[in-house]
Design an enzyme around this catalytic site. Structure first.
Site, PDB file in Angstrom:
ATOM      1  N   ARG A  39       0.815  -1.221   0.000  1.00 27.69           N
ATOM      2  CA  ARG A  39       0.000   0.000   0.000  1.00 27.69           C
ATOM      3  C   ARG A  39       0.847   1.268   0.000  1.00 27.69           C
ATOM      4  NH1 ARG A  39      -3.453  -2.508   4.911  1.00 27.69           N
ATOM      5  NH2 ARG A  39      -1.491  -3.658   5.084  1.00 27.69           N
ATOM      6  N   LYS A  46       8.767  -1.246   3.064  1.00 26.62           N
ATOM      7  CA  LYS A  46       8.086  -0.257   3.915  1.00 26.62           C
ATOM      8  C   LYS A  46       8.871   0.084   5.172  1.00 26.62           C
ATOM      9  CE  LYS A  46       4.437  -1.606   6.300  1.00 26.62           C
ATOM     10  NZ  LYS A  46       3.024  -1.956   6.538  1.00 26.62           N
ATOM     11  N   GLN A 105      12.395 -14.607   6.560  1.00 31.06           N
ATOM     12  CA  GLN A 105      11.148 -15.261   6.157  1.00 31.06           C
ATOM     13  C   GLN A 105      11.184 -15.273   4.629  1.00 31.06           C
ATOM     14  OE1 GLN A 105       7.604 -12.901   6.664  1.00 31.06           O
ATOM     15  NE2 GLN A 105       6.273 -14.680   6.884  1.00 31.06           N
ATOM     16  N   GLY A 110       2.422 -14.244   5.869  1.00 32.37           N
ATOM     17  CA  GLY A 110       1.580 -13.671   6.918  1.00 32.37           C
ATOM     18  C   GLY A 110       2.333 -13.465   8.224  1.00 32.37           C
ATOM     19  N   THR A 111       1.716 -12.681   9.121  1.00 32.86           N
ATOM     20  CA  THR A 111       2.404 -12.302  10.364  1.00 32.86           C
ATOM     21  C   THR A 111       2.630 -13.502  11.293  1.00 32.86           C
ATOM     22  OG1 THR A 111       0.216 -11.586  11.141  1.00 32.86           O
ATOM     23  CG2 THR A 111       1.715  -9.868  10.409  1.00 32.86           C
ATOM     24  N   ASN A 266       0.734   2.003   6.830  1.00 28.11           N
ATOM     25  CA  ASN A 266       0.516   1.164   5.654  1.00 28.11           C
ATOM     26  C   ASN A 266       0.579   1.976   4.373  1.00 28.11           C
ATOM     27  OD1 ASN A 266       0.126  -1.159   7.190  1.00 28.11           O
ATOM     28  ND2 ASN A 266      -2.045  -0.735   7.462  1.00 28.11           N
ATOM     29  N   ASN A 425      42.379  21.619  -7.145  1.00 24.19           N
ATOM     30  CA  ASN A 425      42.786  20.345  -6.545  1.00 24.19           C
ATOM     31  C   ASN A 425      42.607  19.169  -7.487  1.00 24.19           C
ATOM     32  OD1 ASN A 425      39.981  20.657  -6.431  1.00 24.19           O
ATOM     33  ND2 ASN A 425      39.812  19.211  -4.740  1.00 24.19           N
ATOM     34  N   TYR A 426      42.073  19.411  -8.666  1.00 26.39           N
ATOM     35  CA  TYR A 426      41.635  18.306  -9.519  1.00 26.39           C
ATOM     36  C   TYR A 426      42.120  18.544 -10.936  1.00 26.39           C
ATOM     37  CZ  TYR A 426      38.158  15.062 -11.546  1.00 26.39           C
ATOM     38  OH  TYR A 426      37.529  14.036 -12.203  1.00 26.39           O
ATOM     39  N   ARG A 479      52.032  37.774 -11.720  1.00 25.09           N
ATOM     40  CA  ARG A 479      51.008  38.513 -12.448  1.00 25.09           C
ATOM     41  C   ARG A 479      51.596  38.969 -13.766  1.00 25.09           C
ATOM     42  NH1 ARG A 479      50.221  42.889  -7.850  1.00 25.09           N
ATOM     43  NH2 ARG A 479      49.143  41.617  -6.304  1.00 25.09           N
TER      44      ARG A 479
HETATM   45  C1  UD1 Z   1      -1.651  -6.073  11.153  1.00 24.30           C
HETATM   46  C2  UD1 Z   1      -2.641  -6.939  11.959  1.00 24.30           C
HETATM   47  C3  UD1 Z   1      -3.883  -6.103  12.220  1.00 24.30           C
HETATM   48  C4  UD1 Z   1      -3.517  -4.847  12.984  1.00 24.30           C
HETATM   49  C5  UD1 Z   1      -2.424  -4.054  12.253  1.00 24.30           C
HETATM   50  C6  UD1 Z   1      -1.896  -2.962  13.161  1.00 24.30           C
HETATM   51  C7  UD1 Z   1      -2.293  -9.259  11.266  1.00 24.30           C
HETATM   52  C8  UD1 Z   1      -2.839 -10.392  10.484  1.00 24.30           C
HETATM   53  N1  UD1 Z   1      -2.977  -8.123  11.212  1.00 24.30           N
HETATM   54  O1  UD1 Z   1      -2.283  -5.772   9.926  1.00 24.30           O
HETATM   55  O2  UD1 Z   1      -4.810  -6.860  12.991  1.00 24.30           O
HETATM   56  O3  UD1 Z   1      -4.656  -4.031  13.157  1.00 24.30           O
HETATM   57  O4  UD1 Z   1      -1.313  -4.907  11.911  1.00 24.30           O
HETATM   58  O5  UD1 Z   1      -1.035  -2.106  12.525  1.00 24.30           O
HETATM   59  O6  UD1 Z   1      -1.283  -9.415  11.916  1.00 24.30           O
HETATM   60  N2  UD1 Z   1       5.012  -8.905   8.024  1.00 24.30           N
HETATM   61  C9  UD1 Z   1       5.972  -9.893   7.939  1.00 24.30           C
HETATM   62  N3  UD1 Z   1       5.723 -11.001   7.201  1.00 24.30           N
HETATM   63  C10 UD1 Z   1       4.550 -11.200   6.562  1.00 24.30           C
HETATM   64  C11 UD1 Z   1       3.560 -10.185   6.644  1.00 24.30           C
HETATM   65  C12 UD1 Z   1       3.821  -9.056   7.396  1.00 24.30           C
HETATM   66  O7  UD1 Z   1       7.050  -9.770   8.516  1.00 24.30           O
HETATM   67  O8  UD1 Z   1       4.396 -12.250   5.928  1.00 24.30           O
HETATM   68  C13 UD1 Z   1       5.317  -7.697   8.809  1.00 24.30           C
HETATM   69  C14 UD1 Z   1       5.251  -6.416   8.019  1.00 24.30           C
HETATM   70  O9  UD1 Z   1       6.524  -6.089   7.472  1.00 24.30           O
HETATM   71  C15 UD1 Z   1       4.794  -5.398   9.059  1.00 24.30           C
HETATM   72  C16 UD1 Z   1       4.004  -6.216  10.046  1.00 24.30           C
HETATM   73  O10 UD1 Z   1       4.344  -7.559   9.802  1.00 24.30           O
HETATM   74  O11 UD1 Z   1       5.876  -4.782   9.725  1.00 24.30           O
HETATM   75  C17 UD1 Z   1       2.506  -6.024   9.868  1.00 24.30           C
HETATM   76  O12 UD1 Z   1       2.155  -6.370   8.550  1.00 24.30           O
HETATM   77  P1  UD1 Z   1       1.075  -5.542   7.733  1.00 24.30           P
HETATM   78  O13 UD1 Z   1       0.922  -6.163   6.413  1.00 24.30           O
HETATM   79  O14 UD1 Z   1       1.364  -4.109   7.814  1.00 24.30           O
HETATM   80  O15 UD1 Z   1      -0.216  -5.882   8.596  1.00 24.30           O
HETATM   81  P2  UD1 Z   1      -1.582  -5.060   8.669  1.00 24.30           P
HETATM   82  O16 UD1 Z   1      -2.402  -5.372   7.492  1.00 24.30           O
HETATM   83  O17 UD1 Z   1      -1.313  -3.651   8.981  1.00 24.30           O
HETATM   84 CA    CA Z   2       0.505  -2.437   9.193  1.00 25.68          CA
END
Ligand code: UD1
Ligand code: CA
Length: 523
Positions: A39, A46, A105, A110-111, A266, A425-426, A479
């Site tokens: 985003r 980011k 990773q 996903g987180t 984001n 100088n250059y 001069r």
């Molecule tokens: C996440 C939360 C959401 C919360 C918000 C707060 C989840 C599923 N959702 O959403 O509930 O309201 O943060 O700001 O956790 N990242 C990784 N690996 C991945 C995906 C993400 O390391 O596979 C890292 C990103 O770099 C970032 C953080 O995790 O620093 C959060 O990821 P992001 O995609 O921003 O999550 P949100 O959609 O904001």
């Molecule tokens: Ca976020």
């Protein structure tokens, strides 16, 4: 900042004692920083986008280090090498070792999947596995240390398995919503992501701030049970909350009083919003520390800058990078300093741009000075208008007051650099050094063809091109000899048809140019 309010601590009689300043025993921190951040619409990861001059991820990493010492892991993925470099550079001590463990990773699934990658980091060593994990998003730079300490306190006090930080936002779009149970306690039942939320859930304004405390024995076994059964097909960390609930464990929550602190970046709009908040915090910090700002909102100070007491910053000053400013300095408008060290009592007049340079006590700069990397301006030295310097050491009390370029030069004490002096100088291929001894007087418009040395106490006559070394205490003059032709100017005017001296300037454009083209000049 007002203190965060715990929503579920009313039953707690005595808070668990905890050192409010130091590291917390048994705690490990995991920072998630592997995402691309779609985003943002950027080529850059980011978490590397700067907030007040510092990569966003370093705010979470710094917080982690203050709370857990050397038990911090960062999960990297998108632009992993770059993110790793930035973290290592910012956190390495003199030995060059960083206390931060970096894990990769490989696919951003996903987180929940991100945190799972950190499992091996803390499993080794004599200390045993951490009893609690603090998990931070890498994109929440406004989060304050005392809020996190409160989160940890509530986690202990509530004997919770998972404790989550929440905020009530006017516009909750994009965040995970906190779904509360219908019971009297209204505990957190689960978190539903924006994209998975039905219209009823979307109306919820309490959001997940992306900061969690989780018990060590529960975390990884729960992460292994995650399923990517959601709109994004990802392993959501947030699903551990209902997993905890389902297995009869306790989930606690702390709601932020100041919802700003939970702002996640984001989008570029959110980046701009966060930047404003952090910049204001930094200004307030230095105002409180005894720095005067004539117009604070126009002053831009990076998070990494230090400023001494009784220093005065005029409007539109920008201080960047690892700049350190001493006491009693005055920085007038439109000064930009990047990675500069400024002593005490230094005055910098308007419109100076300086990078990677040192200015000692009592020196005077500007207006319109350009210091490129590697300049040392010694005590009480003066650099005046339209002077550019690079890799140059200007000795104590020396002056370069007007219109000069000084590059790759060592200048002794008490030297006068005349107006318009240039070090050549250059040669188009290589750079060469110029050395100017103590007490030298360079006349105006001197050119020094490097490599060249001017011995102490020498005088260079104005307009000299110095091609050879000058011995100490010598006069160098080079001069074209001057010729005066008596009456020449008057005779030329006569050729112009009797134009006298007073009207010459008025007539010049019309008659004079025509005449000089058509007629031969007098000799
Ligand atoms: C996440 C939360 C959401 C919360 C918000 C707060 C989840 C599923 N959702 O959403 O509930 O309201 O943060 O700001 O956790 N990242 C990784 N690996 C991945 C995906 C993400 O390391 O596979 C890292 C990103 O770099 C970032 C953080 O995790 O620093 C959060 O990821 P992001 O995609 O921003 O999550 P949100 O959609 O904001
Ligand atoms: Ca976020």
């Amino acid at each position: 900042m007002r203190r965060p309010r715990a929503t579920e601590v009313s039953t707690v009689k005595k808070p668990v004692s905890q050192d409010q300043q130091g590291k917390i025993a048994g705690l490990a921190v995991v920072v998630m920083a592997a995402g691309l951040g779609k985003r943002m619409r950027s080529k850059q990861a980011k978490v590397l986008h700067p907030v007040a001059g510092q990569a966003m991820v370093l705010y979470s990493v710094g917080l982690g280090l203050r709370l857990a010492g050397d038990r911090v892991a960062v999960v990297v993925g998108y632009q992993a090498d770059l993110v790793r470099q930035v973290i290592v550079r910012a956190t390495s001590g003199k030995s060059g070792d960083s206390p931060v463990a970096i894990v990769e990773q490989l696919e951003q699934l996903g987180t929940g999947h991100a945190v799972l990658q950190s499992r091996s980091v803390f499993a080794v060593g004599k200390r045993g596995a951490p009893s609690r994990y603090l998990i931070l998003n890498g994109d929440t730079p406004l989060l304050q240390e005392r809020t996190v300490r409160e989160l940890l306190r509530v986690h202990e006090a509530e004997r919770a398995t998972v404790t989550v930080l929440t905020a009530v936002l006017a516009d909750a779009r994009g965040y995970g919503r906190v779904v509360r149970a219908h019971s009297a306690q209204r505990g957190v039942a689960r978190i539903v992501e924006d994209r998975d939320a039905n219209s009823e859930e979307q109306a919820i304004r309490e959001v997940n701030a992306g900061t969690y405390v989780v018990d060590g024995e529960f975390l990884f076994s729960a992460l292994e049970k995650l399923e990517p059964s959601n709109a994004q097909g990802e392993y959501y960390l947030t699903d551990i909350i209902h997993l905890a609930q389902d297995s009869g464990r306790r989930v606690a929550a702390v709601m932020l009083d100041n919802p700003n602190e939970g702002l996640g970046v984001n989008t570029r709009r959110q980046l701009a919003e966060v930047e404003q908040v952090v910049r204001q915090q930094i200004r307030n910090r230095w105002l409180d520390a005894g720095v005067t700002m004539i117009d604070p909102t126009s002053v831009w100070i990076d998070n990494t800058v230090t400023i001494g007491k009784d220093t005065v910053l005029y409007p539109n000053v920008t201080l960047e990078g690892n700049t350190v400013i001493g006491e009693d300095c005055v920085l007038r408008s439109y000064v930009r300093l990047t990675n500069c060290t400024i002593g005490n009592g230094v005055e910098i007049l308007d419109h100076c741009v300086c990078a990677d340079s040192h200015i000692e006590d009592g020196a005077h700069l500007g207006p319109f000075v350009h210091l490129r990397p590697g300049v040392m301006v010694r005590k009480k030295a003066k650099v005046g208008n339209f002077v550019e310097m690079k890799k140059t050491d200007l000795g104590e009390g020396s002056k370069a007051n007007h219109l000069s370029y000084l590059g790759d030069t060592t200048i002794g004490k008490g030297v006068n650099i005349g107006a318009g002096t240039i070090t050549c100088n250059y040669d188009g291929v290589r750079k060469f050094q110029t050395v100017i001894g103590d007490g030298v007087f360079l006349g105006s418009d001197t050119q020094l063809i490097a490599p060249v040395t001017v011995g102490a106490g020498a005088i260079i006559a104005a307009g000299t091109t110095v091609t050879e070394d000058v011995p100490a205490d010598a006069l160098a003059i080079g001069r074209v000899p001057q010729v005066n032709r008596t009456g020449w100017a008057a005779r030329r005017r006569a050729l112009q048809g009797g134009v006298n001296r007073d009207t010459l300037t008025v007539k010049r454009k019309t008659k004079f140019t025509r005449l000089t083209k058509k007629r031969p000049m007098p000799s």
